[in-house]
Scaffold this motif. Sequence first.
Motif, PDB file in Angstrom:
ATOM      1  N   HIS A  22       0.844  -1.188   0.000  1.00 11.22           N
ATOM      2  CA  HIS A  22       0.000   0.000   0.000  1.00 11.22           C
ATOM      3  C   HIS A  22       0.886   1.247   0.000  1.00 11.22           C
ATOM      4  O   HIS A  22       2.005   1.216   0.515  1.00 11.22           O
ATOM      5  N   ILE A  23       0.390   2.320  -0.566  1.00  9.67           N
ATOM      6  CA  ILE A  23       1.127   3.578  -0.612  1.00  9.67           C
ATOM      7  C   ILE A  23       0.426   4.582   0.291  1.00  9.67           C
ATOM      8  O   ILE A  23      -0.760   4.861   0.114  1.00  9.67           O
ATOM      9  N   ILE A  24       1.137   5.123   1.286  1.00  5.92           N
ATOM     10  CA  ILE A  24       0.573   6.107   2.195  1.00  5.92           C
ATOM     11  C   ILE A  24       0.566   7.458   1.484  1.00  5.92           C
ATOM     12  O   ILE A  24       1.605   7.962   1.072  1.00  5.92           O
ATOM     13  N   LEU A  25      -0.617   8.023   1.321  1.00  3.80           N
ATOM     14  CA  LEU A  25      -0.739   9.338   0.700  1.00  3.80           C
ATOM     15  C   LEU A  25      -0.891  10.435   1.740  1.00  3.80           C
ATOM     16  O   LEU A  25      -0.409  11.542   1.551  1.00  3.80           O
ATOM     17  N   CYS A  26      -1.593  10.137   2.820  1.00  4.42           N
ATOM     18  CA  CYS A  26      -1.860  11.112   3.866  1.00  4.42           C
ATOM     19  C   CYS A  26      -2.011  10.396   5.195  1.00  4.42           C
ATOM     20  O   CYS A  26      -2.325   9.210   5.237  1.00  4.42           O
ATOM     21  N   ILE A  27      -1.821  11.131   6.269  1.00  2.00           N
ATOM     22  CA  ILE A  27      -2.071  10.614   7.604  1.00  2.00           C
ATOM     23  C   ILE A  27      -2.902  11.656   8.338  1.00  2.00           C
ATOM     24  O   ILE A  27      -2.573  12.834   8.323  1.00  2.00           O
ATOM     25  N   GLY A  28      -3.985  11.225   8.942  1.00  9.25           N
ATOM     26  CA  GLY A  28      -4.842  12.144   9.668  1.00  9.25           C
ATOM     27  C   GLY A  28      -5.757  11.412  10.620  1.00  9.25           C
ATOM     28  O   GLY A  28      -5.759  10.188  10.689  1.00  9.25           O
ATOM     29  N   ARG A  29      -6.548  12.184  11.361  1.00 10.36           N
ATOM     30  CA  ARG A  29      -7.461  11.592  12.337  1.00 10.36           C
ATOM     31  C   ARG A  29      -8.676  10.957  11.688  1.00 10.36           C
ATOM     32  O   ARG A  29      -9.199   9.966  12.166  1.00 10.36           O
ATOM     33  N   LEU A  57      10.623   4.774   0.172  1.00  5.27           N
ATOM     34  CA  LEU A  57      11.337   5.479   1.238  1.00  5.27           C
ATOM     35  C   LEU A  57      11.384   4.596   2.465  1.00  5.27           C
ATOM     36  O   LEU A  57      10.606   3.660   2.597  1.00  5.27           O
ATOM     37  N   ASN A  58      12.284   4.901   3.392  1.00  2.00           N
ATOM     38  CA  ASN A  58      12.294   4.190   4.658  1.00  2.00           C
ATOM     39  C   ASN A  58      11.013   4.510   5.405  1.00  2.00           C
ATOM     40  O   ASN A  58      10.436   5.590   5.239  1.00  2.00           O
ATOM     41  N   HIS A  59      10.527   3.588   6.229  1.00  2.00           N
ATOM     42  CA  HIS A  59       9.316   3.821   7.004  1.00  2.00           C
ATOM     43  C   HIS A  59       9.470   5.057   7.864  1.00  2.00           C
ATOM     44  O   HIS A  59      10.545   5.372   8.340  1.00  2.00           O
ATOM     45  N   LEU A  60       8.341   5.749   8.082  1.00  2.00           N
ATOM     46  CA  LEU A  60       8.356   6.981   8.880  1.00  2.00           C
ATOM     47  C   LEU A  60       8.668   6.696  10.319  1.00  2.00           C
ATOM     48  O   LEU A  60       8.306   5.765  10.898  1.00  2.00           O
TER      49      LEU A  60
END
Length: 60
Positions: A22-29, A57-60
């Motif tokens: 999966h590709i993370i596009l955004c992170i939010g509540r 990229l490396n994991h956040l």
Amino acid sequence: MIPGIGWIGLDPTNNVEVLENHIILCIGRDYSDISPVEGVYTGGKHDLTVKVNVKALNHL
């Protein structure tokens, strides 16, 4: 939140847990924090061209 494991991502569209494919596009509540488009456009004919480049990229 799963006790003993922590927060996990879920993909309700495909009924699976979010994994490395999966590709993370955004992170939010919630959806209102990350909505990529807001409002409604009505009008004449229009075309949309989209180009996406993906880089691991490396994991956040």
